[in-house]
Design an enzyme around this catalytic site. Structure first.
Site, PDB file in Angstrom:
ATOM      1  N   LEU A   1       0.812  -1.215   0.000  1.00 17.96           N
ATOM      2  CA  LEU A   1       0.000   0.000   0.000  1.00 17.96           C
ATOM      3  C   LEU A   1       0.845   1.264   0.000  1.00 17.96           C
ATOM      4  O   LEU A   1       0.302   2.374  -0.027  1.00 17.96           O
ATOM      5  CB  LEU A   1      -0.937   0.003   1.211  1.00 17.96           C
ATOM      6  CG  LEU A   1      -1.902  -1.177   1.308  1.00 17.96           C
ATOM      7  CD1 LEU A   1      -2.743  -1.041   2.569  1.00 17.96           C
ATOM      8  CD2 LEU A   1      -2.784  -1.281   0.089  1.00 17.96           C
TER       9      LEU A   1
ATOM     10  N   ASP B   1      -7.383  -3.584  16.820  1.00 20.90           N
ATOM     11  CA  ASP B   1      -6.144  -2.888  17.192  1.00 20.90           C
ATOM     12  C   ASP B   1      -6.057  -1.604  16.378  1.00 20.90           C
ATOM     13  O   ASP B   1      -5.081  -1.340  15.680  1.00 20.90           O
ATOM     14  CB  ASP B   1      -4.928  -3.786  16.923  1.00 20.90           C
ATOM     15  CG  ASP B   1      -3.638  -3.206  17.511  1.00 20.90           C
ATOM     16  OD1 ASP B   1      -3.716  -2.362  18.422  1.00 20.90           O
ATOM     17  OD2 ASP B   1      -2.549  -3.603  17.043  1.00 20.90           O
TER      18      ASP B   1
END
Length: 267
Positions: free
Chosen positions: A82, A178
């Site tokens: 990414l 998370d």
């Protein structure tokens, strides 16, 4: 590191040209690799790699962004690259919409199909009858045997009071588990992927609390997401768990954070 990178390149059917270690690999080995044909990928070596792959797939099914899974093998996960992240500020509104879509996906019960963990910290995910019991027995109380006596007593007392603080049966939303800024990849004002999940089904405010533990996602996030009234009051109960995780993983420097969460619980 070299062997992990070469193994990932083989899974992609290519030849390794270079590899570099990425930040954020506190509990696993995380690499970026480039193949001779110019392809790049992110590689994570962790004994829980297959579990994480299923979590990323669940996030994508919910309509939230996550990296593509390019290959997987025992203890190894190869994902789309990414690129870097530009931070939350410009992507605050897009993040609000992404998390809203994530939380719209629901499960039949609180928990997850398997237990999980952050390195040596276990994350039990077995179902419970109601949500306060889940948060007490699956998230807070497991830390008590390893805490100093005074903190252990305070956490036990907090666990007994959760029925007064948390809703009994909130909708079991799909949680990232998370959700802090380092696990949100952004570019050009958009969220490109939610990474490093520890998914389970539970009260959506868990993710919101984690996102505020070390900062705030900004007004545009809250406007796009639209949280329930009272979420700030419940926030310390949810932030107590990641505070305990940090205390366990990184030491006594996080004791003050644990104490702050405990003292902020509604009286």
């Amino acid at each position: 590191m070299r062997r992990t990178a070469e193994r990932a390149a083989e899974l992609l059917g290519g030849t390794l040209a270079m590899s570099e270690r990425l930040q954020g690999g506190d509990v696993a080995e995380v690499l970026r690799i480039e193949l001779a044909d110019g392809r790049t990928a992110v590689v994570k070596a962790d004994r829980r790699a297959e579990a994480e792959a299923r979590m990323l797939e669940a996030i994508r099914r919910a309509g939230a962004p996550a990296p593509d899974i390019l290959a997987r093998a025992e203890g190894l996960l190869v994902m789309s690259d990414l690129g870097g992240s530009e931070g939350l500020a410009a992507a605050s509104a897009d993040l609000g919409g992404a998390i809203l879509r994530l939380h719209a996906a629901t499960g039949e019960a609180y928990g997850w199909e398997t237990d999980h963990g952050f390195g040596p910290v276990a994350i039990p995910n077995g179902e419970t009858e109601d949500w306060p019991t889940f948060w007490a027995e699956r998230r807070l109380l497991p830390f008590c045997p390893t805490l100093p006596d005074d903190l252990a007593h305070a956490v036990e007392a907090a666990g007994l009071r959760l029925g007064e603080i948390l809703p009994k049966r909130p909708r079991p939303a799909l949680l990232h588990g998370d959700l802090w800024s380092g696990n949100v990849m952004t570019r050009a004002g958009r969220v490109t992927g939610l990474i490093d999940p520890a998914c389970y089904h539970g009260h959506a405010e868990v993710d919101l609390a984690m996102l505020c533990l070390f900062g705030n996602p900004g007004d545009a996030f809250w406007e796009a997401y639209g949280p329930d009234a009272g979420h700030e009051t419940r926030r310390p109960a949810y932030q107590l768990w990641p505070a305990l995780v940090h205390l366990t993983l990184f030491g006594s420097g996080y004791r003050e954070l644990v104490e702050r969460c405990l003292s902020a619980l509604p009286r």
